[in-house]
Enzyme design. Structure first.
Site, PDB file in Angstrom:
ATOM      1  N   ASP A   1      -2.849  -1.161  10.304  1.00 26.58           N
ATOM      2  CA  ASP A   1      -2.958  -1.300   8.882  1.00 26.58           C
ATOM      3  C   ASP A   1      -3.539  -2.542   8.205  1.00 26.58           C
ATOM      4  O   ASP A   1      -3.824  -2.522   7.132  1.00 26.58           O
ATOM      5  CB  ASP A   1      -1.657  -1.066   8.186  1.00 26.58           C
ATOM      6  CG  ASP A   1      -1.220   0.094   8.307  1.00 26.58           C
ATOM      7  OD1 ASP A   1      -1.885   1.079   8.566  1.00 26.58           O
ATOM      8  OD2 ASP A   1       0.050   0.538   7.901  1.00 26.58           O
TER       9      ASP A   1
ATOM     10  N   LYS B   1       0.733  -1.212  -0.085  1.00 25.32           N
ATOM     11  CA  LYS B   1      -0.136  -0.082   0.079  1.00 25.32           C
ATOM     12  C   LYS B   1       0.730   1.104   0.065  1.00 25.32           C
ATOM     13  O   LYS B   1       2.052   1.384   0.392  1.00 25.32           O
ATOM     14  CB  LYS B   1      -0.793  -0.006   1.236  1.00 25.32           C
ATOM     15  CG  LYS B   1      -0.228   0.151   2.513  1.00 25.32           C
ATOM     16  CD  LYS B   1       0.105   1.626   2.933  1.00 25.32           C
ATOM     17  CE  LYS B   1       0.752   1.651   4.448  1.00 25.32           C
ATOM     18  NZ  LYS B   1       1.659   2.745   4.643  1.00 25.32           N
TER      19      LYS B   1
HETATM   20  P1  ATP Z   1       5.206  -0.392   9.803  1.00 23.42           P
HETATM   21  O1  ATP Z   1       4.779   1.058   9.309  1.00 23.42           O
HETATM   22  O2  ATP Z   1       4.000  -1.023  10.377  1.00 23.42           O
HETATM   23  O3  ATP Z   1       6.480  -0.484  10.530  1.00 23.42           O
HETATM   24  P2  ATP Z   1       6.111  -0.737   7.152  1.00 23.42           P
HETATM   25  O4  ATP Z   1       5.457  -1.048   6.080  1.00 23.42           O
HETATM   26  O5  ATP Z   1       7.053   0.303   7.290  1.00 23.42           O
HETATM   27  O6  ATP Z   1       5.361  -1.058   8.400  1.00 23.42           O
HETATM   28  P3  ATP Z   1       7.046  -3.656   7.075  1.00 23.42           P
HETATM   29  O7  ATP Z   1       7.741  -4.315   5.996  1.00 23.42           O
HETATM   30  O8  ATP Z   1       5.726  -4.096   7.646  1.00 23.42           O
HETATM   31  O9  ATP Z   1       7.246  -2.082   7.370  1.00 23.42           O
HETATM   32  O10 ATP Z   1       8.145  -4.029   8.357  1.00 23.42           O
HETATM   33  C1  ATP Z   1       8.203  -3.552   9.504  1.00 23.42           C
HETATM   34  C2  ATP Z   1       8.795  -4.635  10.574  1.00 23.42           C
HETATM   35  O11 ATP Z   1       7.984  -5.667  10.655  1.00 23.42           O
HETATM   36  C3  ATP Z   1      10.408  -5.031  10.043  1.00 23.42           C
HETATM   37  O12 ATP Z   1      11.069  -4.500  11.330  1.00 23.42           O
HETATM   38  C4  ATP Z   1       9.990  -6.405  10.158  1.00 23.42           C
HETATM   39  O13 ATP Z   1      11.300  -7.251  10.545  1.00 23.42           O
HETATM   40  C5  ATP Z   1       8.681  -7.075  10.729  1.00 23.42           C
HETATM   41  N1  ATP Z   1       7.872  -7.770   9.902  1.00 23.42           N
HETATM   42  C6  ATP Z   1       7.450  -8.821  10.560  1.00 23.42           C
HETATM   43  N2  ATP Z   1       6.867  -9.686   9.757  1.00 23.42           N
HETATM   44  C7  ATP Z   1       7.093  -9.211   8.743  1.00 23.42           C
HETATM   45  C8  ATP Z   1       6.641  -9.717   7.336  1.00 23.42           C
HETATM   46  N3  ATP Z   1       5.914 -10.938   6.985  1.00 23.42           N
HETATM   47  N4  ATP Z   1       7.353  -9.014   6.277  1.00 23.42           N
HETATM   48  C9  ATP Z   1       7.846  -7.897   6.537  1.00 23.42           C
HETATM   49  N5  ATP Z   1       8.235  -7.402   7.827  1.00 23.42           N
HETATM   50  C10 ATP Z   1       7.860  -8.126   8.556  1.00 23.42           C
END
Ligand code: ATP
Length: 292
Positions: A137, A11
């Site tokens: 989210d 997203k």
């Molecule tokens: P947020 O804003 O919730 O932090 P984001 O989109 O910036 O989300 P994500 O890719 O969801 O970032 O990753 C955030 C954290 O979640 C990372 O530190 C990662 O290690 C952890 N994480 C746990 N499960 C997953 C997964 N299936 N895919 C990606 N990251 C994950």
């Protein structure tokens, strides 16, 4: 059905505003979310032994209870009294910790996949209620398309489908902590806030140009200050022909909107030679079949 393959879609935030910090420490937000066709692929398989196993193509991702896909499988198993063990094989394409909702998308896809595999007949609302327990989210990642998200992100109102376009996504070589960004946000009387109602109007009018004119993200005030390269990428996107450029979520990913494939392809070429751009994708808005 012993196995199923599901897609977990990234997203972006077309606009993101933070209204205030609540007593419980959460932030009350108002944002417009859009699903992209960039996706992870998750293969879910039943196993005889009653445990959850996660495998991924990224060696640095946790594969235990810290993985959101693992948490989603556990929650669904418990809620639906599923006795089988589950193996989740996650092929990540969505950049991690990038503001693109990759973990939430994986969690949503696991809930959807398990629902199809076990034909539980759970309602969309109950699925969303389960999702919010995994992260603010996740409900949007279940709903997909274009939506206004309010509250802490879990109060969703579907919005008309946005006009088709090309979205160039650039993840700079930076690590940004979402928690740090929200904690560092200071909402002063002169903090510029994006006009979310104007963005809703622009989407309803199906005008990409009007959308481009009012995109904004209040969290840029923290992340861009800490990492000026984000502003540099935003500016270069505009010089490369993008109609508008914005940081997604708490960053550090930046995206540019293009109405022409040629211009988007040229910009892709340009940024692929840029040393601080770690990952680049040319994506398009993804909308599930039903248009509201
Ligand atoms: P947020 O804003 O919730 O932090 P984001 O989109 O910036 O989300 P994500 O890719 O969801 O970032 O990753 C955030 C954290 O979640 C990372 O530190 C990662 O290690 C952890 N994480 C746990 N499960 C997953 C997964 N299936 N895919 C990606 N990251 C994950």
């Amino acid at each position: 059905m012993n196995s199923i393959v599901v897609r977990a879609y990234a997203k972006i935030n077309l606009s993101l505003d933070v209204l205030r910090k609540r007593e419980d420490g959460y932030h009350e937000i108002r944002m417009i979310m859009q699903t992209l066709d960039l996706h992870d692929t998750i293969t879910i398989k039943k196993m005889h032994k009653d445990s959850i196993e996660v495998r991924t193509n990224l060696p640095y991702l946790p594969v235990d209870h810290r993985n959101l896909a693992f948490k989603a499988a556990l929650l669904f198993k418990e809620a639906m009294h599923i006795g089988d063990g589950l193996q989740l094989n996650i092929h990540k394409r969505i950049p991690v910790a990038a503001g693109l909702g990759g973990g939430s998308a994986d969690a949503a896809a696991v809930l959807e996949g398990l629902d199809r595999m076990y034909q539980t007949g759970i309602s969309l609302q109950n699925m969303i209620n389960l999702g919010v327990r995994l992260g603010a989210d996740v409900p949007f990642c279940i709903m997909k398309g274009t939506a206004l998200a309010e509250g802490i992100g879990e109060v969703l109102t579907p919005v008309k489908q946005m006009p088709d376009c090309y979205i160039l996504l650039i993840k700079p070589n930076l690590i940004v902590s979402t928690k740090h960004v929200y904690q560092s946000l200071r909402l002063e009387h002169d903090t510029p806030h994006p006009d979310i109602d104007r963005m809703l109007h622009a989407i309803n009018s199906h005008s990409l140009a009007d959308m481009a004119a009012c995109m904004g993200n209040v969290l840029e005030s923290v992340t861009v200050r800490d990492h000026p390269v984000i502003q540099e990428i935003k500016d270069k996107l505009i010089l490369s022909g993008s109609m508008a450029s914005l940081m997604s979520g708490s960053g550090p990913s930046v995206f540019g909107l293009f109405d022409s494939k040629e211009a988007a392809d040229e910009a892709y070429e340009y940024f692929s030679k840029c040393k601080y751009c770690q990952q680049i994708f040319l994506a398009r808005p993804y909308n599930p079949v039903n248009d509201f």
